[in-house]
Write a protein that holds these residues in place. Sequence first.
Motif, mmCIF file in Angstrom:
data_model
loop_
_atom_site.group_PDB
_atom_site.id
_atom_site.type_symbol
_atom_site.label_atom_id
_atom_site.label_comp_id
_atom_site.label_asym_id
_atom_site.label_seq_id
_atom_site.Cartn_x
_atom_site.Cartn_y
_atom_site.Cartn_z
ATOM 1 N N LEU A 165 0.822 -1.203 0.000
ATOM 2 C CA LEU A 165 0.000 0.000 0.000
ATOM 3 C C LEU A 165 0.862 1.262 0.000
ATOM 4 C CD1 LEU A 165 -2.653 -1.199 2.607
ATOM 5 C CD2 LEU A 165 -2.941 -1.048 0.126
ATOM 6 N N GLU A 166 1.928 1.263 0.781
ATOM 7 C CA GLU A 166 2.791 2.441 0.829
ATOM 8 C C GLU A 166 3.520 2.639 -0.496
ATOM 9 O OE1 GLU A 166 5.377 2.646 4.166
ATOM 10 O OE2 GLU A 166 3.737 2.879 5.609
ATOM 11 N N GLU A 167 3.945 1.546 -1.126
ATOM 12 C CA GLU A 167 4.613 1.654 -2.423
ATOM 13 C C GLU A 167 3.663 2.145 -3.508
ATOM 14 O OE1 GLU A 167 6.211 -2.223 -2.976
ATOM 15 O OE2 GLU A 167 7.728 -1.979 -1.395
ATOM 16 N N ALA A 168 2.351 1.965 -3.272
ATOM 17 C CA ALA A 168 1.351 2.480 -4.210
ATOM 18 C C ALA A 168 1.088 3.963 -3.985
ATOM 19 C CB ALA A 168 0.056 1.689 -4.075
ATOM 20 N N GLY A 169 1.757 4.555 -2.982
ATOM 21 C CA GLY A 169 1.629 5.986 -2.748
ATOM 22 C C GLY A 169 0.538 6.381 -1.782
ATOM 23 N N LEU A 170 0.045 5.451 -0.966
ATOM 24 C CA LEU A 170 -1.055 5.780 -0.067
ATOM 25 C C LEU A 170 -0.591 6.514 1.187
ATOM 26 C CD1 LEU A 170 -2.426 3.712 -1.975
ATOM 27 C CD2 LEU A 170 -3.750 2.935 -0.009
ATOM 28 N N GLY A 171 0.681 6.440 1.530
ATOM 29 C CA GLY A 171 1.150 7.078 2.746
ATOM 30 C C GLY A 171 0.898 6.191 3.958
ATOM 31 N N THR A 172 1.596 6.497 5.048
ATOM 32 C CA THR A 172 1.541 5.628 6.215
ATOM 33 C C THR A 172 0.149 5.560 6.833
ATOM 34 O OG1 THR A 172 3.867 6.066 6.713
ATOM 35 C CG2 THR A 172 2.502 5.195 8.507
ATOM 36 N N ASP A 173 -0.471 6.716 7.088
ATOM 37 C CA ASP A 173 -1.774 6.717 7.755
ATOM 38 C C ASP A 173 -2.846 6.068 6.893
ATOM 39 O OD1 ASP A 173 -0.603 7.963 9.877
ATOM 40 O OD2 ASP A 173 -1.330 9.966 9.384
ATOM 41 N N ARG A 174 -2.867 6.409 5.611
ATOM 42 C CA ARG A 174 -3.885 5.845 4.729
ATOM 43 C C ARG A 174 -3.644 4.356 4.502
ATOM 44 N NH1 ARG A 174 -7.833 8.087 2.493
ATOM 45 N NH2 ARG A 174 -8.831 7.379 0.582
ATOM 46 N N SER A 175 -2.383 3.960 4.432
ATOM 47 C CA SER A 175 -2.069 2.537 4.291
ATOM 48 C C SER A 175 -2.567 1.759 5.503
ATOM 49 C CB SER A 175 -0.555 2.337 4.136
ATOM 50 O OG SER A 175 -0.097 2.882 2.919
ATOM 51 N N ALA A 176 -2.400 2.336 6.689
ATOM 52 C CA ALA A 176 -2.881 1.667 7.904
ATOM 53 C C ALA A 176 -4.396 1.511 7.867
ATOM 54 C CB ALA A 176 -2.459 2.463 9.137
ATOM 55 N N ALA A 177 -5.107 2.545 7.390
ATOM 56 C CA ALA A 177 -6.567 2.473 7.315
ATOM 57 C C ALA A 177 -7.019 1.402 6.321
ATOM 58 C CB ALA A 177 -7.137 3.832 6.925
ATOM 59 N N VAL A 178 -6.374 1.349 5.169
ATOM 60 C CA VAL A 178 -6.734 0.338 4.164
ATOM 61 C C VAL A 178 -6.363 -1.048 4.667
ATOM 62 C CG1 VAL A 178 -6.316 -0.484 1.812
ATOM 63 C CG2 VAL A 178 -6.532 1.972 2.261
ATOM 64 N N PHE A 179 -5.229 -1.169 5.351
ATOM 65 C CA PHE A 179 -4.825 -2.464 5.916
ATOM 66 C C PHE A 179 -5.876 -2.978 6.894
ATOM 67 C CE2 PHE A 179 -2.871 -4.678 9.534
ATOM 68 C CZ PHE A 179 -2.340 -5.783 8.894
ATOM 69 N N ARG A 180 -6.376 -2.111 7.760
ATOM 70 C CA ARG A 180 -7.397 -2.518 8.719
ATOM 71 C C ARG A 180 -8.661 -2.983 7.995
ATOM 72 N NH1 ARG A 180 -7.258 -0.237 14.017
ATOM 73 N NH2 ARG A 180 -9.508 0.163 13.861
ATOM 74 N N ALA A 181 -9.071 -2.219 6.981
ATOM 75 C CA ALA A 181 -10.275 -2.582 6.239
ATOM 76 C C ALA A 181 -10.075 -3.884 5.467
ATOM 77 C CB ALA A 181 -10.653 -1.453 5.284
ATOM 78 N N PHE A 182 -8.906 -4.051 4.865
ATOM 79 C CA PHE A 182 -8.593 -5.266 4.119
ATOM 80 C C PHE A 182 -8.637 -6.484 5.043
ATOM 81 C CE2 PHE A 182 -5.235 -8.314 2.957
ATOM 82 C CZ PHE A 182 -5.657 -8.713 1.696
ATOM 83 N N THR A 183 -7.991 -6.369 6.201
ATOM 84 C CA THR A 183 -7.952 -7.480 7.157
ATOM 85 C C THR A 183 -9.354 -7.833 7.648
ATOM 86 O OG1 THR A 183 -5.730 -6.824 7.877
ATOM 87 C CG2 THR A 183 -6.974 -8.281 9.344
ATOM 88 N N ALA A 184 -10.130 -6.799 7.989
ATOM 89 C CA ALA A 184 -11.491 -7.034 8.482
ATOM 90 C C ALA A 184 -12.351 -7.705 7.417
ATOM 91 C CB ALA A 184 -12.116 -5.716 8.919
ATOM 92 N N TRP A 185 -12.240 -7.253 6.179
ATOM 93 C CA TRP A 185 -13.062 -7.823 5.111
ATOM 94 C C TRP A 185 -12.698 -9.287 4.840
ATOM 95 C CZ3 TRP A 185 -17.315 -8.143 2.661
ATOM 96 C CH2 TRP A 185 -17.401 -8.791 1.430
ATOM 97 N N VAL A 186 -11.398 -9.575 4.707
ATOM 98 C CA VAL A 186 -10.985 -10.936 4.374
ATOM 99 C C VAL A 186 -11.349 -11.909 5.492
ATOM 100 C CG1 VAL A 186 -9.018 -12.436 3.898
ATOM 101 C CG2 VAL A 186 -9.149 -10.188 2.825
ATOM 102 N N LEU A 187 -11.030 -11.557 6.748
ATOM 103 C CA LEU A 187 -11.343 -12.457 7.860
ATOM 104 C C LEU A 187 -12.849 -12.600 8.048
ATOM 105 C CD1 LEU A 187 -8.682 -11.583 10.590
ATOM 106 C CD2 LEU A 187 -8.654 -13.412 8.884
ATOM 107 N N GLY A 188 -13.575 -11.488 7.904
ATOM 108 C CA GLY A 188 -15.027 -11.558 8.038
ATOM 109 C C GLY A 188 -15.663 -12.399 6.950
ATOM 110 N N TYR A 189 -15.206 -12.212 5.718
ATOM 111 C CA TYR A 189 -15.761 -12.969 4.588
ATOM 112 C C TYR A 189 -15.515 -14.468 4.770
ATOM 113 C CZ TYR A 189 -16.833 -14.223 -0.249
ATOM 114 O OH TYR A 189 -17.379 -14.792 -1.372
ATOM 115 N N VAL A 190 -14.291 -14.823 5.132
ATOM 116 C CA VAL A 190 -13.967 -16.240 5.319
ATOM 117 C C VAL A 190 -14.790 -16.834 6.456
ATOM 118 C CG1 VAL A 190 -12.155 -17.830 6.023
ATOM 119 C CG2 VAL A 190 -11.657 -16.073 4.325
#
Length: 243
Positions: free
Chosen positions: A154-179
Amino acid sequence: MARNQAKAQNRAEPPAPARRASDRGRYGRLSRERVLASALDLVDREGLSALSMRRLGAELGVEAMALYRYAAGKDALLDGLVEALHLELEERLATDTAAVDWRAELGRIARATYDVCLAHPQVVPLLSTRMLAVPLARRPLATLRHHERVIALLEEAGLGTDRSAAVFRAFTAWVLGYVSVELQAMVDNPEEPDPAFRLGLHHMPPQELPRLRAAAPALAERGGPEGLVAGLDALLDRFNREA
């Protein structure tokens, strides 16, 4: 006098060393990898409730005490199962070609996670419960490497540290919740051919739960990796709109 001499001899001799449990079982000397692999196999077959140091020792042909060199206790074994899943995830990701686009790569990671989880459904609850119990810095290294992989992407895509953390949280929640929803218990009677009785809908009062009863057959169907990635795309679109 003989009694006094025996007492004196006992005082003079150092105590015998405690017996050390051997870690050479029926398959040769143990290793952490072998212990975790056997624990994973046991849980895959019989569920988390079957896992104990004594039972795992019996599986490996050693005394339970021998396992404490590789896992400090039951909690450490549970963390080891989470580690084993992330190690398998690493192997799957290493054998596939990485996507060029960061969103497609997130989708690839999500699909690989889905495949690993469905291969080991009995262990999936630990991905959430151990996260609740174990602080970030004390999680298994393989788990932390997975976190690092996603955040770095996410950071290499240019999202920045704070935004990367927010997307990481959402990504983790979605994948674990979906499974977790994919693996939820739905079938009440596996031997029943009639779908309604198979799901046990007769146990649900129709006056109070008419919509849930009607939706139950659809809820029992899995969305598959396609549904996982479609939801992930919608989630990432939302973050793009907020940028």
